[in-house]
Design a protein around this motif. Structure first.
Motif, PDB file in Angstrom:
ATOM      1  N   THR A   1       0.834  -1.203   0.000  1.00  0.00           N
ATOM      2  CA  THR A   1       0.000   0.000   0.000  1.00  0.00           C
ATOM      3  C   THR A   1       0.868   1.252   0.000  1.00  0.00           C
ATOM      4  O   THR A   1       0.574   2.232  -0.698  1.00  0.00           O
TER       5      THR A   1
ATOM      6  N   ALA B   1      -0.640   4.653   5.073  1.00  0.00           N
ATOM      7  CA  ALA B   1      -1.130   3.382   4.542  1.00  0.00           C
ATOM      8  C   ALA B   1      -2.218   2.811   5.440  1.00  0.00           C
ATOM      9  O   ALA B   1      -3.250   2.324   4.949  1.00  0.00           O
TER      10      ALA B   1
ATOM     11  N   LEU C   1      -6.089   1.942   4.437  1.00  0.00           N
ATOM     12  CA  LEU C   1      -6.614   0.592   4.633  1.00  0.00           C
ATOM     13  C   LEU C   1      -7.772   0.573   5.624  1.00  0.00           C
ATOM     14  O   LEU C   1      -8.630  -0.311   5.568  1.00  0.00           O
TER      15      LEU C   1
ATOM     16  N   GLU D   1      -9.270  -0.306  -1.771  1.00  0.00           N
ATOM     17  CA  GLU D   1      -7.854  -0.645  -1.638  1.00  0.00           C
ATOM     18  C   GLU D   1      -7.696  -2.113  -1.275  1.00  0.00           C
ATOM     19  O   GLU D   1      -6.759  -2.783  -1.736  1.00  0.00           O
TER      20      GLU D   1
END
Length: 330
Positions: free
Chosen positions: A49, A249, A253, A259
């Motif tokens: 990510t 990240a 998430l 994602e």
């Protein structure tokens, strides 16, 4: 602006003498950080990510992921100075500090394992595990296993190592045996528990339940990004930039289901299984002050030291000061 022929020749000569010269000339402000991880570990989801969304570049760093086959190999590499960062737990970091190393960590995840049973199993509490066959991952000194044992002894007077049949094994094998009915219950790592949950299992008791019952005031990160104090002191902005990239990240998430769909091939899950893994990952995102986590980890350390002894913690009976990165506690 066009380069002169003389400047071009000089650049070529520098590149020939030093293959790193061209990248340095191209962007001298970007610091590379070598992060060592297991090839199929869940940390890769976050690192992917970071790279895909260029959160490292946005913070002025370049994260290079270096894959290893086993945890011992990453430990050796960080101690040898071949890596900047690995992922490990605070127990190992504390033990290394007690031995003279200057390792420290920034919290990565509070996600921990749990004892899982089939949805229709007649096992509803720890007392129901007496006489049952329990699969345990990580060996006899696994932290989650020790904490759950401690809770069973304190609240129920049960010694699970004597009152139940314990089978140690690798995570995939134990999950398979639980699904086939060869095991009555299984203590596995959090992502294996999530996959079991998606296939009709339920959590009997999690390691986080045990930690709070034994005195922690909230979730404690089971794992952290580990690095040397010396490296962080010499490169404070670089180290903090990595923490910021990690936080970016985690935020994505935590908020974006899209994602997770992008990550599905890497996670090796889809449908209900992907959804459960996503939710359990999100629950494991650290959200407490690091100083609070450190205080709770110190309490748990003493319990683990009593149960696991020198084989687990070495000679130190208390968690080493500086185990959690000082810069995150200010």
């Amino acid at each position: 602006m066009k380069m002169s022929r003389r400047a071009i020749c000089l650049t070529v000569l520098l590149a020939a003498a030093n293959p790193l010269a061209l990248p340095v000339l191209a962007n001298p402000s970007v610091a590379k950080i070598r992060v060592g991880v297991l090839k199929f570990g869940t940390v890769n989801w976050e690192l992917d990510t970071i790279k895909h969304n260029k959160f490292d570049a946005a913070n002025g760093i370049d994260v290079e992921v270096v894959y290893f086959a086993g945890e011992d190999a990453t430990n050796v590499a960080i101690l040898a100075g071949d890596l900047d960062i690995i992922v490990s737990d605070w127990l190992w970091v504390s033990r290394q500090r007690s031995l003279g190393e200057d390792l420290t960590l920034a919290p990565y995840s509070t996600a921990v394992g749990a004892i899982m049973v089939k949805e229709d199993a007649p096992i509803r509490g720890i007392p129901d595990l007496v006489g049952k066959k329990i699969g345990v991952v990580g060996g006899s000194l696994d932290k989650s296993w020790l904490l759950i044992q401690g809770l069973a002894r304190r609240d129920n007077g049960i010694d699970l190592t004597k009152d139940s049949e314990i089978v140690f094994g690798a995570p995939p094998l134990l999950s398979e045996k639980a699904v086939s009915g060869e095991l009555d219950a299984v203590l596995n790592f959090w992502h294996f528990c999530a996959r079991l949950e998606a296939s009709g299992f339920r959590r009997l008791i999690g390691a986080e339940d045990a930690t709070e019952a034994l005195g922690a005031s909230g979730p404690v990160s089971a794992l952290g990004y580990v690095f040397h104090d010396k490296w962080a002191n010499e490169n404070p902005d670089v180290a903090m930039s990595f923490v910021k990239a990690s936080a970016a990240a985690k935020k994505l998430l935590a908020q974006s289901d899209a994602e997770w769909q992008r990550l599905a091939p890497l996670v090796r899950a889809e449908g209900r299984e992907l959804e459960v893994l996503r939710e359990r990952y999100r629950e494991g995102i650290p959200n407490r002050p690091v100083a609070d986590e450190e205080r709770d980890a110190a309490k748990l350390y003493e319990i683990l030291a009593d149960m696991g002894g020198e084989k687990l913690v070495g000679e130190a009976r208390q968690m080493a000061p500086g185990t959690f990165w000082a810069a995150l506690k200010t």
